[in-house]
Write an enzyme that holds these catalytic residues in place. Structure first.
Site, PDB file in Angstrom:
ATOM      1  N   CYS A   1      -0.971  -7.272  18.094  1.00 15.78           N
ATOM      2  CA  CYS A   1      -0.866  -5.818  17.890  1.00 15.78           C
ATOM      3  C   CYS A   1      -2.202  -5.104  18.042  1.00 15.78           C
ATOM      4  O   CYS A   1      -2.248  -3.876  18.127  1.00 15.78           O
ATOM      5  CB  CYS A   1      -0.257  -5.529  16.524  1.00 15.78           C
ATOM      6  SG  CYS A   1       1.268  -6.427  16.267  1.00 15.78           S
TER       7      CYS A   1
ATOM      8  N   HIS B   1      -1.506   1.564  14.348  1.00 19.45           N
ATOM      9  CA  HIS B   1      -0.423   0.656  14.709  1.00 19.45           C
ATOM     10  C   HIS B   1       0.799   0.955  13.831  1.00 19.45           C
ATOM     11  O   HIS B   1       0.676   1.132  12.615  1.00 19.45           O
ATOM     12  CB  HIS B   1      -0.893  -0.792  14.513  1.00 19.45           C
ATOM     13  CG  HIS B   1       0.168  -1.797  14.749  1.00 19.45           C
ATOM     14  ND1 HIS B   1       0.963  -1.767  15.874  1.00 19.45           N
ATOM     15  CD2 HIS B   1       0.596  -2.856  14.015  1.00 19.45           C
ATOM     16  CE1 HIS B   1       1.821  -2.760  15.815  1.00 19.45           C
ATOM     17  NE2 HIS B   1       1.626  -3.436  14.700  1.00 19.45           N
TER      18      HIS B   1
ATOM     19  N   ASN C   1       8.070  -1.480  15.703  1.00 19.84           N
ATOM     20  CA  ASN C   1       6.733  -2.023  15.953  1.00 19.84           C
ATOM     21  C   ASN C   1       6.694  -2.595  17.373  1.00 19.84           C
ATOM     22  O   ASN C   1       7.353  -3.587  17.655  1.00 19.84           O
ATOM     23  CB  ASN C   1       6.483  -3.113  14.894  1.00 19.84           C
ATOM     24  CG  ASN C   1       5.186  -3.845  15.072  1.00 19.84           C
ATOM     25  OD1 ASN C   1       4.536  -3.755  16.114  1.00 19.84           O
ATOM     26  ND2 ASN C   1       4.798  -4.600  14.058  1.00 19.84           N
TER      27      ASN C   1
HETATM   28  O1  UT7 Z   1       2.603  -5.942  13.758  1.00 18.34           O
HETATM   29  C1  UT7 Z   1       2.179  -6.946  12.942  1.00 18.34           C
HETATM   30  C2  UT7 Z   1       1.892  -6.405  11.650  1.00 18.34           C
HETATM   31  N1  UT7 Z   1       3.029  -6.592  10.789  1.00 18.34           N
HETATM   32  C3  UT7 Z   1       3.065  -5.967   9.656  1.00 18.34           C
HETATM   33  O2  UT7 Z   1       2.201  -5.188   9.372  1.00 18.34           O
HETATM   34  C4  UT7 Z   1       4.173  -6.276   8.691  1.00 18.34           C
HETATM   35  C5  UT7 Z   1       3.664  -6.150   7.282  1.00 18.34           C
HETATM   36  N2  UT7 Z   1       4.689  -6.412   6.306  1.00 18.34           N
HETATM   37  C6  UT7 Z   1       5.682  -5.547   6.034  1.00 18.34           C
HETATM   38  O3  UT7 Z   1       5.781  -4.493   6.633  1.00 18.34           O
HETATM   39  C7  UT7 Z   1       6.645  -5.892   4.933  1.00 18.34           C
HETATM   40  O4  UT7 Z   1       6.156  -6.994   4.213  1.00 18.34           O
HETATM   41  C8  UT7 Z   1       8.080  -6.208   5.459  1.00 18.34           C
HETATM   42  C9  UT7 Z   1       8.739  -4.934   5.941  1.00 18.34           C
HETATM   43  C10 UT7 Z   1       8.027  -7.218   6.567  1.00 18.34           C
HETATM   44  C11 UT7 Z   1       8.932  -6.777   4.328  1.00 18.34           C
HETATM   45  O5  UT7 Z   1       8.973  -5.854   3.246  1.00 18.34           O
HETATM   46  P1  UT7 Z   1       8.770  -6.363   1.753  1.00 18.34           P
HETATM   47  O6  UT7 Z   1       8.890  -5.181   0.891  1.00 18.34           O
HETATM   48  O7  UT7 Z   1       7.453  -7.119   1.724  1.00 18.34           O
HETATM   49  O8  UT7 Z   1      10.006  -7.304   1.528  1.00 18.34           O
HETATM   50  P2  UT7 Z   1      10.009  -8.872   1.191  1.00 18.34           P
HETATM   51  O9  UT7 Z   1       9.617  -9.680   2.359  1.00 18.34           O
HETATM   52  O10 UT7 Z   1       9.303  -9.080  -0.122  1.00 18.34           O
HETATM   53  O11 UT7 Z   1      11.549  -9.100   0.911  1.00 18.34           O
HETATM   54  C12 UT7 Z   1      12.219  -8.477  -0.203  1.00 18.34           C
HETATM   55  C13 UT7 Z   1      13.674  -8.830  -0.144  1.00 18.34           C
HETATM   56  C14 UT7 Z   1      13.936 -10.338  -0.027  1.00 18.34           C
HETATM   57  O12 UT7 Z   1      15.088 -10.621  -0.783  1.00 18.34           O
HETATM   58  P3  UT7 Z   1      14.956 -11.272  -2.245  1.00 18.34           P
HETATM   59  O13 UT7 Z   1      14.224 -12.565  -2.034  1.00 18.34           O
HETATM   60  O14 UT7 Z   1      14.157 -10.274  -3.055  1.00 18.34           O
HETATM   61  O15 UT7 Z   1      16.369 -11.411  -2.678  1.00 18.34           O
HETATM   62  C15 UT7 Z   1      14.269 -10.511   1.432  1.00 18.34           C
HETATM   63  O16 UT7 Z   1      15.116 -11.616   1.676  1.00 18.34           O
HETATM   64  O17 UT7 Z   1      14.288  -8.224   0.992  1.00 18.34           O
HETATM   65  C16 UT7 Z   1      15.003  -9.226   1.734  1.00 18.34           C
HETATM   66  N3  UT7 Z   1      14.991  -8.833   3.141  1.00 18.34           N
HETATM   67  C17 UT7 Z   1      15.938  -8.072   3.705  1.00 18.34           C
HETATM   68  N4  UT7 Z   1      17.062  -7.531   3.201  1.00 18.34           N
HETATM   69  C18 UT7 Z   1      17.802  -6.793   4.045  1.00 18.34           C
HETATM   70  C19 UT7 Z   1      14.048  -9.146   4.057  1.00 18.34           C
HETATM   71  N5  UT7 Z   1      14.373  -8.576   5.223  1.00 18.34           N
HETATM   72  C20 UT7 Z   1      15.540  -7.911   5.033  1.00 18.34           C
HETATM   73  C21 UT7 Z   1      16.366  -7.131   5.855  1.00 18.34           C
HETATM   74  N6  UT7 Z   1      17.476  -6.594   5.338  1.00 18.34           N
HETATM   75  N7  UT7 Z   1      16.070  -6.893   7.156  1.00 18.34           N
END
Ligand code: UT7
Length: 320
Positions: free
Chosen positions: A111, A247, A277
Site C-alpha cells: 500500500c 491511504h 482499500n
Molecule cells: O492496506 C493495508 C493496511 N490495512 C489496514 O490498515 C487494516 C487495519 N486494520 C483494520 O482496519 C481493522 O483491524 C479491521 C477492519 C481489519 C478489523 O476491525 P477490528 O475492529 O479490528 O475487528 P477484529 O478483527 O477485532 O474483529 C472483531 C470481530 C471478530 O469477531 P469476535 O471474535 O469478536 O466474535 C471477527 O471475527 O469481528 C469479526 N469480523 C467480522 N464480522 C462480520 C471480522 N471481519 C468481519 C466481517 N463481518 N467482515
C-alpha cells in the site's frame, strides 16, 4: 529543483460490489463493514487487469499533464498484483504508451508502493538522472483474496491511479520511506512457494492473511509520526496543509491520525466508502479525484501517505 506532480489519472473497474452483495457470499453484514471500516462498496475487476487499468490511468495522467509518452524518462508501477511475474507491469505500460526512452520497473511496497515510487523519482531527479517520470499504483487484489475469509475479502477493491512528475522549482518538499520487516507476518500473501518436481505439495496456493489489529496499531502510531517528521523536514506546519491524502484502509485510522495531528477531519478527503482499500492504487486514485474536482490550486501544500504490508510507510509533503 524538485519533482512536481503536473498531471493525474485513474481507472476503476466497471463492476461495483456493495456490502449487501457480499452478504450473499460470505458471513458478514453491511452494518459490520460500515461501522468497522467506513466501506460501503468497492470496484472489482472482471474484464479489467492490473496492466489494463495501469495503462488507462497513465494515459489519463499524460493527457492531464499535457505531455507525450515520448518525454518520459522513467515509469514506475507500485503493485503487488501484477498480471505476470515478469515482465514488469511497468514494462507493459511502457510498451502500450510507446514511451521508448523510459526506464521501467515495478516496486513491491504494497500500500506504500505509490509513495515509494515518488521517493525514487525524487532521488533520481535530485541526482540529475531524469527530468520527467510517471508513477502508477495499480492493483487487482481481488485475485489474491480468500473470498470465504470475511476478515480480508470485504476490505479491498481494485483500481489504478497515476501521476506525471516533472523537474520544476517547487514540488516534493520532503519524502520519507520506512520499512519494518519484523512485522511482515501481519499482512502476508504466500503464494509463490518453492515449486518443483523434487518437492512434495508443490502446488499449494495461499491467499492474503492479515492481523488487522496489528496493522491498525502500526498505522495509527507510525503514520502521524511520519507526517510530523516529514512536515518538520519540509519546514511546513500542519496548519498550512490543505489536504492530507492518506491511504484509504479504514475511516477509523484516518480519524485517529487527524486527532493525533490536531487537524480537522475535513482536511482528510476519503473515497474508501466507494472504493475500499486499493492498496498501492489508493493514494493516486484519491489524488486524481481531488485534482479533477478542481480542489487543488497551484501553490497548495498537501501531504500524501501510504502504509501497509512489509510493513511499510511512505510520506510526502509537496507543493501542488
Ligand atoms: O492496506 C493495508 C493496511 N490495512 C489496514 O490498515 C487494516 C487495519 N486494520 C483494520 O482496519 C481493522 O483491524 C479491521 C477492519 C481489519 C478489523 O476491525 P477490528 O475492529 O479490528 O475487528 P477484529 O478483527 O477485532 O474483529 C472483531 C470481530 C471478530 O469477531 P469476535 O471474535 O469478536 O466474535 C471477527 O471475527 O469481528 C469479526 N469480523 C467480522 N464480522 C462480520 C471480522 N471481519 C468481519 C466481517 N463481518 N467482515
Amino acid at each position: 529543483m524538485s519533482a512536481r506532480i503536473i498531471g493525474t489519472g485513474s481507472c476503476l473497474p466497471s463492476l461495483v460490489v456493495d456490502n449487501r452483495k457480499l452478504e450473499e457470499i460470505v458471513d458478514t453484514t453491511d452494518e459490520w463493514i460500515r461501522s468497522r471500516t467506513g466501506i460501503e462498496s468497492r470496484h472489482i475487476a472482471v474484464e479489467e487487469t492490473t496492466t489494463s487499468m495501469a495503462i488507462a490511468a497513465a494515459q489519463a495522467a499524460l493527457e492531464d499533464a499535457g505531455i507525450s509518452a515520448g518525454q518520459l524518462d522513467l515509469i514506475l508501477v507500485g503493485t503487488i498484483s501484477g498480471d505476470c511475474v515478469f515482465p514488469a507491469t511497468a514494462c507493459q505500460v511502457q510498451s502500450a504508451l510507446g514511451a521508448e526512452r523510459a526506464v521501467a520497473f515495478d516496486i513491491s511496497a504494497a500500500c506504500a508502493g505509490f509513495l515509494f515510487g515518488l521517493g525514487i523519482v525524487d532521488a533520481y531527479m535530485k541526482a540529475g538522472r531524469i527530468r520527467t517520470a510517471l508513477v502508477i499504483g495499480a492493483e487487482t487484489l481481488s485475485k489474491m483474496m480468500d473470498w470465504k475469509d470475511r476478515s480480508t475479502c470485504v476490505l479491498f477493491g481494485d483500481g489504478a491511479g497515476a501521476a506525471v512528475l516533472r523537474e520544476e522549482e517547487q514540488g516534493i518538499l520532503s519524502i520519507l520511506q520506512a520499512s519494518d520487516g519484523q512485522k511482515g507476518d501481519a499482512l502476508i500473501c504466500e503464494n509463490r512457494r518453492v515449486n518443483n518436481p523434487y518437492r512434495e505439495n508443490s502446488n499449494e496456493l495461499d491467499y492474503t492473511k492479515m492481523n488487522g489489529q496489528e496493522v491498525y496499531r502500526f498505522a495509527v502510531r507510525t503514520v502521524p509520526q511520519s507526517i510530523e517528521k516529514a512536515l518538520d523536514e519540509a519546514g511546513v506546519g500542519a496548519d498550512e496543509i490543505k489536504y492530507f491524502v492518506l491511504h484509504q484502509a479504514n475511516i477509523r485510522i484516518l480519524e485517529a491520525v487527524a486527532k493525533r495531528l490536531g487537524q480537522p477531519f475535513e482536511k482528510f478527503p476519503t473515497n474508501l466508502q466507494k472504493c475500499g482499500n486499493i492498496s498501492a492504487g489508493s493514494v493516486p486514485v484519491l489524488l486524481d479525484e481531488i485534482n479533477r474536482a478542481g480542489k487543488l490550486q497551484r501553490g497548495d501544500k498537501i501531504v500524501l501517505a501510504g502504509f501497509g504490508a512489509g510493513l511499510t510507510c511512505g510520506t510526502a509533503v509537496l507543493t501542488w
